[in-house]
Motif scaffolding. Structure first.
Motif, PDB file in Angstrom:
ATOM      1  N   TYR A 121      11.773  42.387 -52.831  1.00  0.00           N
ATOM      2  CA  TYR A 121      12.215  41.084 -51.580  1.00  0.00           C
ATOM      3  C   TYR A 121      11.664  39.743 -52.007  1.00  0.00           C
ATOM      4  O   TYR A 121      10.736  39.922 -52.465  1.00  0.00           O
ATOM      5  CB  TYR A 121      11.970  41.704 -50.041  1.00  0.00           C
ATOM      6  CG  TYR A 121      12.499  42.883 -49.407  1.00  0.00           C
ATOM      7  CD1 TYR A 121      13.024  43.048 -48.827  1.00  0.00           C
ATOM      8  CD2 TYR A 121      11.824  44.371 -49.752  1.00  0.00           C
ATOM      9  CE1 TYR A 121      14.175  43.873 -48.086  1.00  0.00           C
ATOM     10  CE2 TYR A 121      12.280  45.695 -49.293  1.00  0.00           C
ATOM     11  CZ  TYR A 121      12.948  45.626 -49.006  1.00  0.00           C
ATOM     12  OH  TYR A 121      13.632  46.271 -47.717  1.00  0.00           O
ATOM     13  N   PRO A 140      11.756  43.244 -43.861  1.00  0.00           N
ATOM     14  CA  PRO A 140      12.209  43.607 -44.676  1.00  0.00           C
ATOM     15  C   PRO A 140      13.746  44.203 -43.955  1.00  0.00           C
ATOM     16  O   PRO A 140      13.828  45.894 -43.982  1.00  0.00           O
ATOM     17  CB  PRO A 140      12.025  44.496 -45.274  1.00  0.00           C
ATOM     18  CG  PRO A 140      10.659  45.113 -44.314  1.00  0.00           C
ATOM     19  CD  PRO A 140      10.257  43.947 -43.183  1.00  0.00           C
ATOM     20  N   ASP A 148      21.090  46.168 -45.106  1.00  0.00           N
ATOM     21  CA  ASP A 148      19.474  45.759 -45.849  1.00  0.00           C
ATOM     22  C   ASP A 148      19.609  46.944 -46.778  1.00  0.00           C
ATOM     23  O   ASP A 148      19.559  48.407 -46.619  1.00  0.00           O
ATOM     24  CB  ASP A 148      18.244  45.679 -45.843  1.00  0.00           C
ATOM     25  CG  ASP A 148      17.022  46.043 -46.680  1.00  0.00           C
ATOM     26  OD1 ASP A 148      17.626  45.791 -48.134  1.00  0.00           O
ATOM     27  OD2 ASP A 148      15.685  46.459 -46.489  1.00  0.00           O
ATOM     28  N   SER A 164      19.658  37.397 -52.155  1.00  0.00           N
ATOM     29  CA  SER A 164      19.443  37.634 -50.792  1.00  0.00           C
ATOM     30  C   SER A 164      19.839  37.118 -49.481  1.00  0.00           C
ATOM     31  O   SER A 164      20.672  36.000 -49.245  1.00  0.00           O
ATOM     32  CB  SER A 164      17.947  38.226 -50.939  1.00  0.00           C
ATOM     33  OG  SER A 164      17.238  38.556 -49.489  1.00  0.00           O
ATOM     34  N   ALA A 213      17.244  43.080 -49.505  1.00  0.00           N
ATOM     35  CA  ALA A 213      16.244  42.873 -50.875  1.00  0.00           C
ATOM     36  C   ALA A 213      17.182  42.004 -51.818  1.00  0.00           C
ATOM     37  O   ALA A 213      18.269  41.959 -51.994  1.00  0.00           O
ATOM     38  CB  ALA A 213      16.053  44.196 -51.121  1.00  0.00           C
TER      39      ALA A 213
END
Length: 220
Positions: A121, A140, A148, A164, A213
């Motif tokens: 990440y 995250p 994600d 991202s 990520a």
């Protein structure tokens, strides 16, 4: 009453021509009497003016600019537009809005001359006015802008990119919002960070941040 005269004790006294001449002679002989200041004076000769005039002013030679001396500046993150030593540069895109939410796309570019390996990440840190780190939690996780998909090991050739999604989220436990002045972004915690000011954006106020990520394509 004829002629020039004045009344003294009830009698008129006449002035004869000779008396008038004597009176005018006496008046003109008095210095400055009935003569405006400066009139009748002769102009000084050039030599006299030179003797009485002040010497011409002398302009001092110009002084070269000397840079102000001060303390050495403290180390700062890699300036925007340069390639970090790691070879991975992170840039922040335009602010996106969706259902009262905000997000930005982060792009990692291999700006070096060697392949760069990505697996994880982005590193995101909110900064205060003086550059201090603020207690803004970075999760995250996905958001309204996309889920994600988790980390994926990728090797980027020079010039290749991955992306991202960084989203602003609110939690039920969140209290007062934290106001940040900038975000410190990096491909990874040890990859060389860049600082992006947040002035002029409503994204300065934040509760928590969700980050996806690094991927070749943005999450859906």
């Amino acid at each position: 009453m004829g002629g020039t005269g004045e009344r003294v004790r009830g009698r008129a006294r006449s002035w004869g021509p000779a008396s008038v001449v004597v009176l005018l002679t006496a008046l003109t002989g008095c210095s400055g009497f009935l003569v405006p200041a400066g009139e009748g004076e002769r102009e000084p000769t050039p030599s006299a003016r030179a003797a009485t005039s002040p010497p011409p002013s002398v302009t001092p030679p110009p002084v070269a600019d000397v840079p102000a001396q001060g303390p050495d500046p403290s180390p700062t993150p890699t300036p925007t537009g340069t390639c970090p030593a790691s070879g991975a540069a992170v840039t922040m895109g335009e602010v996106q809005a969706l259902l009262m939410s905000r997000a930005v796309v982060l792009t990692l570019t291999n700006c070096g001359s060697k392949p760069y390996r990505v697996d994880g990440y982005p590193s995101v840190q909110a900064l205060g006015e003086d550059g201090e780190r603020l207690p803004v939690k970075v999760n995250p996780a996905g958001s309204k802008f996309g889920r994600d998909q988790g980390p994926e090991a990728l090797t980027l050739k020079p010039g290749a990119t991955v992306k991202s999604m960084l989203a602003w989220v609110s939690t039920q436990e969140g209290g007062e919002l934290v106001m940040a002045d900038a975000l410190e972004l990096a491909a990874a915690p040890d990859a060389g960070a860049r600082v992006y000011p947040l002035e002029g954006h409503d994204i300065r106020y934040m509760d928590e941040l969700n980050i996806t990520a690094w991927r070749s394509e943005l999450p859906e």
